[in-house]
Structure formats: structure tokens, C-alpha cells
Design a protein around this motif. Structure first.
Motif, PDB file in Angstrom:
ATOM      1  N   GLN A 203       0.834  -1.204   0.000  1.00 34.85           N
ATOM      2  CA  GLN A 203       0.000   0.000   0.000  1.00 34.85           C
ATOM      3  C   GLN A 203       0.870   1.256   0.000  1.00 34.85           C
ATOM      4  O   GLN A 203       0.605   2.215  -0.733  1.00 34.85           O
ATOM      5  CB  GLN A 203      -0.916  -0.008   1.232  1.00 34.85           C
ATOM      6  N   TYR A 204       1.916   1.251   0.805  1.00 31.25           N
ATOM      7  CA  TYR A 204       2.832   2.389   0.852  1.00 31.25           C
ATOM      8  C   TYR A 204       3.592   2.519  -0.477  1.00 31.25           C
ATOM      9  O   TYR A 204       3.791   3.630  -0.971  1.00 31.25           O
ATOM     10  CB  TYR A 204       3.826   2.207   2.001  1.00 31.25           C
ATOM     11  N   GLU A 205       3.999   1.377  -1.025  1.00 33.09           N
ATOM     12  CA  GLU A 205       4.760   1.410  -2.278  1.00 33.09           C
ATOM     13  C   GLU A 205       3.899   1.926  -3.431  1.00 33.09           C
ATOM     14  O   GLU A 205       4.369   2.707  -4.265  1.00 33.09           O
ATOM     15  CB  GLU A 205       5.285   0.015  -2.593  1.00 33.09           C
ATOM     16  N   ALA A 206       2.626   1.495  -3.461  1.00 26.84           N
ATOM     17  CA  ALA A 206       1.740   1.967  -4.528  1.00 26.84           C
ATOM     18  C   ALA A 206       1.501   3.467  -4.414  1.00 26.84           C
ATOM     19  O   ALA A 206       1.466   4.184  -5.425  1.00 26.84           O
ATOM     20  CB  ALA A 206       0.412   1.214  -4.466  1.00 26.84           C
ATOM     21  N   ALA A 207       1.345   3.955  -3.186  1.00 29.33           N
ATOM     22  CA  ALA A 207       1.155   5.394  -2.998  1.00 29.33           C
ATOM     23  C   ALA A 207       2.399   6.172  -3.407  1.00 29.33           C
ATOM     24  O   ALA A 207       2.311   7.256  -4.005  1.00 29.33           O
ATOM     25  CB  ALA A 207       0.803   5.682  -1.543  1.00 29.33           C
ATOM     26  N   ASP A 210       2.590   6.475  -7.145  1.00 33.36           N
ATOM     27  CA  ASP A 210       1.640   7.475  -7.643  1.00 33.36           C
ATOM     28  C   ASP A 210       2.056   8.897  -7.297  1.00 33.36           C
ATOM     29  O   ASP A 210       1.355   9.853  -7.664  1.00 33.36           O
ATOM     30  CB  ASP A 210       0.246   7.201  -7.082  1.00 33.36           C
ATOM     31  N   GLY A 211       3.154   9.057  -6.587  1.00 32.92           N
ATOM     32  CA  GLY A 211       3.655  10.388  -6.270  1.00 32.92           C
ATOM     33  C   GLY A 211       3.094  10.996  -5.007  1.00 32.92           C
ATOM     34  O   GLY A 211       3.243  12.198  -4.783  1.00 32.92           O
ATOM     35  N   ALA A 212       2.435  10.194  -4.152  1.00 31.91           N
ATOM     36  CA  ALA A 212       1.866  10.722  -2.916  1.00 31.91           C
ATOM     37  C   ALA A 212       2.959  10.917  -1.873  1.00 31.91           C
ATOM     38  O   ALA A 212       3.851  10.066  -1.722  1.00 31.91           O
ATOM     39  CB  ALA A 212       0.794   9.779  -2.385  1.00 31.91           C
ATOM     40  N   GLY A 213       2.887  12.000  -1.140  1.00 31.17           N
ATOM     41  CA  GLY A 213       3.813  12.237  -0.051  1.00 31.17           C
ATOM     42  C   GLY A 213       3.418  11.468   1.193  1.00 31.17           C
ATOM     43  O   GLY A 213       2.418  10.736   1.222  1.00 31.17           O
ATOM     44  N   SER A 214       4.190  11.642   2.264  1.00 26.91           N
ATOM     45  CA  SER A 214       3.907  10.912   3.500  1.00 26.91           C
ATOM     46  C   SER A 214       2.561  11.295   4.085  1.00 26.91           C
ATOM     47  O   SER A 214       1.774  10.425   4.498  1.00 26.91           O
ATOM     48  CB  SER A 214       5.027  11.188   4.521  1.00 26.91           C
ATOM     49  N   LEU A 215       2.258  12.601   4.110  1.00 24.36           N
ATOM     50  CA  LEU A 215       0.989  13.047   4.674  1.00 24.36           C
ATOM     51  C   LEU A 215      -0.188  12.553   3.847  1.00 24.36           C
ATOM     52  O   LEU A 215      -1.193  12.060   4.396  1.00 24.36           O
ATOM     53  CB  LEU A 215       0.978  14.577   4.762  1.00 24.36           C
TER      54      LEU A 215
END
Length: 308
Positions: A203-207, A210-215
Motif C-alpha cells: 500500500q505504501y509502495e503503490a502510494a 503514484d507520487g503521494a507524499g507521506s501526509l
């Protein structure tokens, strides 16, 4: 001479397979379950039913009289009981969100791979939940003493005047909320940490792909999946707050000026100090109804949010 072959012998019909019998609970099962069932009836079911019947009665000169809903009508016009509900509502509205938010932040920090001695930190933050209610309330009573308390000594060292923590209505509520938050934040953080660890690393890797930051990862990906665990923490904390007794009774006895009076403390004073057991039983059942109603509303609100 007739010749008989094996083909002329009659073939015996095949036996049908034996039907498996459904086992019914025998005497042995009832013998083992009997003591537990007897204890349940004796110490739970019977007192529960007796208290419900008692809430419809009153005692006068040693005689018990049936008053129907009279005790419940009396509650509606009792200013002390209404004040206890207001106090509980204030504590609930402040302490549960603050404690849940701090527990969530703490769980995220304890889940970081870069944190050293993670097991030790988890144990340290969980230790307050192991402390007995009365013991930690006494500790806070000593810390928050107006004269000579450690908290006021620290405030005096930095140039801040003394605060009357336990004798001022406002500060007494703040002290109670602070003590509750200290005890239960680590407990809920461990539960939320278990929920975080159940979420796969993909889940973290997919985010991240997709370019999502930590927040954004935590608010839009992780937190929605953690919602059932958060709901569990909120409901159990709400139930605990509605049943609040040990902390405020030890710290302030429900004072000052009933500022920390809760329904359970009022129940105790009514039943065991004034010996009005019928009225105390009515208070207990109103608390049970409030717990059921608020928990159901929280669950329904969570269900609607989840369906969206």
C-alpha cells in the motif's frame, strides 16, 4: 450333469453406508458448563434483573413500594444528575478526540522502521495502562497539590504562579482530562499500531509510485483502512468515560462545586451514602441506556462514512 459357475450365485445387495449420527451434548458437556452457567446466573443475570426491578421501587420506613417510572421522572428534575451528565459530556467531547489523535500520532511514530528500540518504547508507552486506577489517581493527586505539588514547583521555577488544580472547577476538569489522557493514550496507541502493522507494505509502495507524499499516504490511503480500529478505540473510550468513577472520586470526590461529578460517582453517593438504592438503580440503567445509544450512534455514523 449341471455345471454351476460363479456367475450363477446370487449377489448379495451392497450395504448402505452407516449414517453418521449427530452428536448431541451429553452429560459430560453439561457437567463442565454447569459451574460457569451457575456463576453467570448468580453473579450477573440475577443482579442485573434485580437492579432493574429495584429501579421501579422505593423504600419507606423499611417497606418497599412500587412506584413505576417515578424514579426515572425524578431523574429528569434532579439538577445534580443533570450536572453530572453535562460534566461527562464536556470530558467526553475533549478527552476522547485528544486522546485518540495523540494515540494515532504515537502509533505512526512507533511504526517507523528508523526508530531504534521500538519494543522498549512500546512497552514504556503501554505501562500506564497496567497501573491500577486508584494508584495512578493518587499519584496525580500528589503531583497536582496546590502547595508543594511537583507540577506547581516546576511552574514556579519558570516564573509561572501556582495553579489551584484540584480546587478550581475549570482546572479540576483539566486535571481529570489530563490524567485520563496520560493513562489511556499508550493503550490505544498499541491497538492502533496493531492495525497499522496489518496494512501491507505494498500500500505504501503503490502510494509512493503514484507520487503521494507521506501526509497524503496516511490521510488518503492508510487512515481509511484504519477506520475500523479507530472506531473501536473511540467506542471503548466513550464507554470508559461514561463509566468514569475511580479517577475523579480519588482526585476531587466529584467536586469542587460538582465540577467533576459524573453519573457513576453520583450513583455511588446516592446508593452507598444516602442508601437510596432504588434511585441509584435508576441512575445505573440510565447510564446503560446512554452507553448503548451513543455507541450505536457512533457505529451508525461510521457505517455511513464507510459506505460513502
Amino acid at each position: 450333469m449341471a455345471v454351476h459357475t460363479t456367475y450363477d450365485r446370487p449377489v448379495a445387495p451392497a450395504r448402505a453406508p452407516a449414517r453418521t449420527r449427530r452428536r448431541r451434548p451429553g452429560r459430560t458437556a453439561w457437567i463442565f458448563a454447569g459451574p460457569a452457567a451457575a456463576l453467570f446466573v448468580l453473579f450477573f443475570a440475577y443482579p442485573l434483573g434485580a437492579s432493574l426491578l429495584q429501579s421501579f421501587t422505593t423504600e419507606d420506613a423499611g417497606a418497599t413500594h412500587w412506584v413505576g417510572l417515578g424514579q426515572y421522572r425524578r431523574l429528569i428534575h434532579d439538577p445534580a444528575f443533570l450536572e453530572s451528565l453535562l460534566n461527562t459530556g464536556i470530558i467526553l467531547a475533549v478527552q476522547v478526540p485528544v486522546m485518540t489523535g495523540l494515540a494515532l500520532v504515537l502509533a505512526v511514530l512507533l511504526n517507523q522502521s528508523w526508530l531504534r528500540l521500538r519494543g522498549t518504547w512500546r512497552a514504556v508507552y503501554f505501562l500506564p495502562a497496567v497501573t491500577t486506577l486508584v494508584a495512578y489517581a493518587v499519584v496525580f493527586q500528589v503531583l497536582l497539590k496546590t502547595d508543594g505539588g511537583l507540577v506547581n514547583q516546576i511552574l514556579g521555577a519558570v516564573g509561572i504562579g501556582q495553579v489551584d488544580w484540584l480546587n478550581s472547577p475549570t482546572w479540576a476538569r483539566v486535571s481529570l482530562i489530563g490524567s485520563l489522557t496520560w493513562r489511556w493514550t499508550g493503550y490505544n496507541a498499541v491497538i492502533l499500531l496493531a492495525g497499522l502493522q496489518a496494512i501491507g507494505k505494498e500500500q505504501y509502495e503503490a502510494a509512493a509510485i503514484d507520487g503521494a507524499g507521506s501526509l497524503s499516504t496516511y490521510t488518503r490511503v492508510i487512515l481509511p483502512q484504519l477506520r475500523p480500529v479507530v472506531l473501536f478505540c473511540v467506542i471503548t473510550s466513550t464507554i470508559g468515560t461514561l463509566q468514569l468513577f475511580d479517577e475523579n472520586y480519588v482526585l476531587t470526590r466529584g467536586g469542587p462545586d460538582d465540577a467533576t461529578l459524573t453519573p457513576v460517582v453520583y450513583l455511588y453517593k446516592t446508593g452507598f451514602q444516602q442508601l437510596d438504592f432504588g434511585y441509584a438503580a435508576a441512575i445505573a440503567w440510565v447510564v446503560v441506556a446512554l452507553i448503548a445509544a451513543i455507541s450505536a450512534l457512533q457505529y451508525i455514523a461510521f457505517g455511513r462514512e464507510r459506505r460513502r
